[in-house]
Structure formats: C-alpha cells, structure tokens
Enzyme design. Structure first.
Site: not given
Ligand code: GLN
Length: 519
Positions: A185, A365, A487, A489
C-alpha cells in the site's frame, strides 16, 4: 527495493509471452551514475555480465538472455551515466542551442528516446513486438526520479493499450504467519505521488499470496484482483515463469495490451523442469564466496546438469582457506574469472590438486591463466612463474600488448565476441564439434607468447587460439582438464548448455559414479 527479484520477474514475464509466440526484448535501467557496470565491485553489485558487443552490463541482462534466448547489446542497459553523457554531448554540439538544459524535458526526453531506440533493436534478427523495461532502484530514491518521470510521460503519450505498468512489491510474512499488505500500500502511494498508477502488482513473498490478500491489495491499490499476481519464492528461478503461468498472468496481460490470447508452447518448461537421476558436487574456488558474483557460472552448471539429468550441487570454497581434504570430496573443481592477487595461492593449489589427482577441472579466464602458471611452476619447474597482474617473477601471463598504454579502467579490457580457432584432435574440439567458435571475453592479460614453445614442449596443449592469442589449454591423460581464456558461461542457455560445461559436468558425473562404486 533491490533484491526482490525484479530481474527474474521481468525475464519470466518475457518468457511467458515468448512462449505465446511474441518476439520479446528487454531493457534494464540502472539509476546509478556509472556509465556501465564494468568498474563496479562484483561483491557489491553482483556479476558483471558481458554482452556479445563487449559491453559490461548489469547481471539482469544475463537473466534476460538466458530466459528469453536472445542476444542483447549496449543499448539495452541504460544508466544515469549514459543518459547524462548523451545530454551533455548534445549540449556541447549545440543541439539544444538557445535553451536552458534541464532534467525535464531534456533528460527525460533522452531517457524516452533511448528506451524507444532500444525497443526496436533487432534481437535474433527480428524486430521485437514487446519490450520489457525494468526500472531498477527504489521508488522515492533521488536517482530514479528522472526515470519514473519519463515513464509517467510515456504513459500519457502512448495509447493506453500499448503500455502497462507492473509494480513488484514485497509482501512480508509477520510473526503470526500472516501476509502483510502494508508495504505494498505504501509503495503504491509513493508511486502515485510521482504520478504513476500501476496496472499490475506482483506480490513477492516467501509464500503464495492467497485470494483474500489479493482482494485487499486490489482494493487498496486500485488494480483489478486478477491483476494482483502471486510470486512466491521458488527453489529454482526457472520455475518462476511456470508460477506466473499458473497465476494466469499471460491472458490478463494480453487482454490489457489488446494482444491476441494464445495457447503457450510448453516446450521451454519441459526443458527447464527436468527430473534428476543423480547428483554431483562441484567446488568453485574464489575469493568472493558469494553466489551473485558468479550467477552465469551457476546457471551454466545448472543447464549442463539438467541436460545430463544430474543435479549439480555447488560448494563455494574460499580460496584463502582451502584444504585438500575438502577438495578430495568433490567431483569437479572450477576456478572462475577473477582479478588481483588475493586468494591466488589457494586457486593455484586447487588447480594443482585437480591436475595431479585426476579431478575434472574447468578454468575460466583467470582460472585459465592460473592453470598456465601452475603448470609452469610444477611441471616445468619454473618456481617463480606468475602473472604480471599478481606479483614479481617470470611472467608466463603478461599484459596484452594493446593494453600497455591504456590508462582508463572503464570499458578498456579485451571485451566481448572474438572468433576462436580450435585445433583438431583436442578435448575442446570434441566438445564443440567444430573448428571455429565465437565466445565472449573480458581480460587484460594473456599467455606470454615468449613462453608458449616451452610450455607446449612440456606437454601443455594450447588447443584453441585467436590468431597468436591462446584461448584454451588442456593436458593429455586426464579425465577432464580444460581451461579457457574466454567466458563460455555467458552464452549458456537452458536449452543450449555451453559445451565446456556439458563436458565438465559429464566428467564430474563419471567421477561420482566411480566413487559410488568405491573406486
Ligand atoms: N584478471 C585477469 C585478466 O585481466 C582475468 C580476468 C577475468 O578472469 N575475467 O586478464
């Protein structure tokens, strides 16, 4: 307020409409002054999501991409920083010549313009039919005022059937176990003070909002009872669209938007609601130890697990307090992306343990770069091997040449999509089943070309690359050892799990089966 699940609600509303054949896109508004999320601490704001065009955005865009199976771009994340930058640039160009530049109308016009432009950006090569706009922040905050004002103006400018306003509110449960409508509300009252009347109210609660509570909300907030939608906390975010389906939201929404009511295609629900026949445990070793930082990884593991009927149980392990005894209990070890030197020794210990004990390993990474460092130290015997980012010694990981003269930190990494060439007869080739892929990146450092020949000679396989940049490594004779500079993911979707994750979870499942047999 934040943390309520506006992002998941938005993505889920999009999904139920998409299941009815409507083309959907989504825009996230973040009222902070940063231009983008790239420079923000993930421990505070959650994961920085990376889009294919290289923009670093709010994690909700990851939810939109996963739920809606679309690829978004920079224009789909609007921040106060971007809006003001545009306005100030226009002012300098002389676009507003003669006028005093003000929040109303100049900033609000800019906001409306950006939303409209983003709304018709093609996604998956199609011009969308419905655009969801999620306004972050809290009603009443100074930061979000110009955005709410822009929304109020749009309401007056668009035909009423072309725009609906959905208010997500908290419905807490009191000590007597009763649902309380007071906060709803009050927040509707706060919205009305800025001239906005919601059409729908999504009641976020730990429990299902019953008929009586809905009636009460309806009466106090002037929305029809069928437009009060219960959104109770569910164990898995992919159940939220199912819940909204049950609430009949799609029909009411389509009615309100004068859209044809259609039967939903239920295929997507079947994809996300798989039954599990077993489970595996994956350790994620990081310095943050909070799930929000690695949402995309968590989801990618879930996607892979579902495809393999295996429930993935994630164990978050603090890199600064790691012990091999706990690592020995898991079916797979994952070292995710990261920055800086804190926790590095623990992460290296995890990589070494996975490599030497034959535990499936996935490095992403930073987890790739550290895999190279670990290999250099322990296989080649280069005890001082390290990354230029973390200390002194032999830089097997060095700054990217094009990064050497970069001074600003915002949006300057190697970001977004780059093609990756995969070598034949490698693990990564078997996983992707092709020689050329495109994946998203976010890094400043790379494998130092100077040491590649020696690393390769000692058995480390660089199984994919982008020109002379190493994109993945693996070793022979290990159940599963793969690390990628990119990446994967960020591109995993419920219906198309990411190949490295799929391979990793499959290997973890095999280890689990072996352990269950007492092997
Ligand atoms: N720190 C690392 C770089 O800059 C890996 C970066 C990350 O894992 N996104 O290359």
């Amino acid at each position: 307020m934040s943390g309520l699940g506006k992002g998941i609600t938005t993505a889920s509303i999009g999904r139920i409409l998409k299941n009815r054949g409507y083309e959907i896109t989504a825009v996230k508004i973040d009222p902070y002054l940063n231009i983008d999320a790239g420079t923000m601490n993930p421990a505070q704001h959650g994961e920085v999501f990376v889009l294919s065009d290289g923009s670093e955005v709010d994690l909700d865009l990851g939810n939109y991409e996963r739920f809606l199976d679309i690829n978004l771009n920079a224009s789909h994340n609007l921040t106060t920083g971007k809006v003001y930058r545009n306005v100030i640039e226009k002012e300098r160009r002389g676009d507003y010549l003669g006028s005093t530049v003000q929040i109303i109308p100049h900033v609000t016009d800019e906001i409306k313009g950006c939303i409209k432009k983003a709304a018709i950006q093609k996604v998956n090569n199609i011009v969308p039919e419905i655009c969801l706009v999620e306004v972050g922040g809290t009603v009443g905050d100074i930061e979000s005022m110009p955005f709410l004002e822009a929304v109020r103006q749009m309401r007056g400018e668009l035909p009423s059937q072309d725009m609906v306003l959905i208010h997500v509110t908290l419905v807490p449960v009191d000590t007597m176990g009763e649902l309380k409508t007071k906060p709803t509300q009050h927040s509707v009252k706060a919205l009305r003070e800025v001239g906005i009347q919601p059409d729908f109210i999504v009641a976020r609660s730990t429990r299902t909002t019953d008929k009586n509570t809905k009636k009460k909300i309806s009466a106090f907030c002037d929305v029809p009872p069928e437009a009060v939608i219960s959104a109770a906390t569910v164990p898995d975010i992919y159940e939220v669209p199912v819940e909204l389906e049950r609430e009949g939201l799609a029909d009411v929404l389509c009615g309100r938007l004068h859209l044809e009511k259609r039967e939903p295609d239920t295929g997507w629900y079947r994809t996300v609601m798989k039954n599990y026949t077993g489970s595996t445990t994956i350790a994620i070793v990081s310095k943050y130890g909070i799930e929000d930082v690695y949402i995309s990884i968590k989801e990618a593991l879930k996607h892979a697990g579902r495809a393999l009927s295996t429930q993935v149980e994630i164990i978050w392990m603090d890199a600064e307090r790691l012990d091999n005894a706990s690592l020995a209990q898991v079916d797979g070890i994952l070292v995710p992306g990261g920055f800086g030197s804190r926790g590095v020794e623990g992460k290296l210990q995890a990589v070494e343990f996975a490599r030497t004990q034959g535990i499936p390993y996935l490095g992403l990474c930073f987890g790739f770069q550290l895999a190279v460092v670990e290999y250099a130290r322990n296989v080649l015997g280069w005890k001082d091997a390290t990354s230029e980012e973390i200390g002194k010694g032999k830089f097997v990981i060095a700054i990217l040449p094009e990064q050497q003269n970069v001074s600003g930190l915002g949006g300057t990494m190697r970001l977004g999509n780059y093609p990756v060439d995969i070598a034949g007869d490698t693990l990564i080739h078997r996983l992707y089943g092709k020689k050329e892929i495109v994946e998203r990146h976010r890094h400043r450092y790379e494998v130092n070309p100077e040491y590649i020949p020696e690393l390769e000679k000692s058995g480390l396989i660089f199984s994919s690359r982008n020109r002379n940049r190493m994109e993945s490594c693996e070793i022979k004779g290990h159940p599963f050892y793969l690390a990628t500079q990119f990446h994967p993911e960020f591109t995993s979707r419920p219906a198309h799990p990411s190949p490295p994750f799929l391979g990793f979870v499959r290997a973890a499942r095999e280890r689990k089966a072996m352990r269950d047999r007492g092997g």
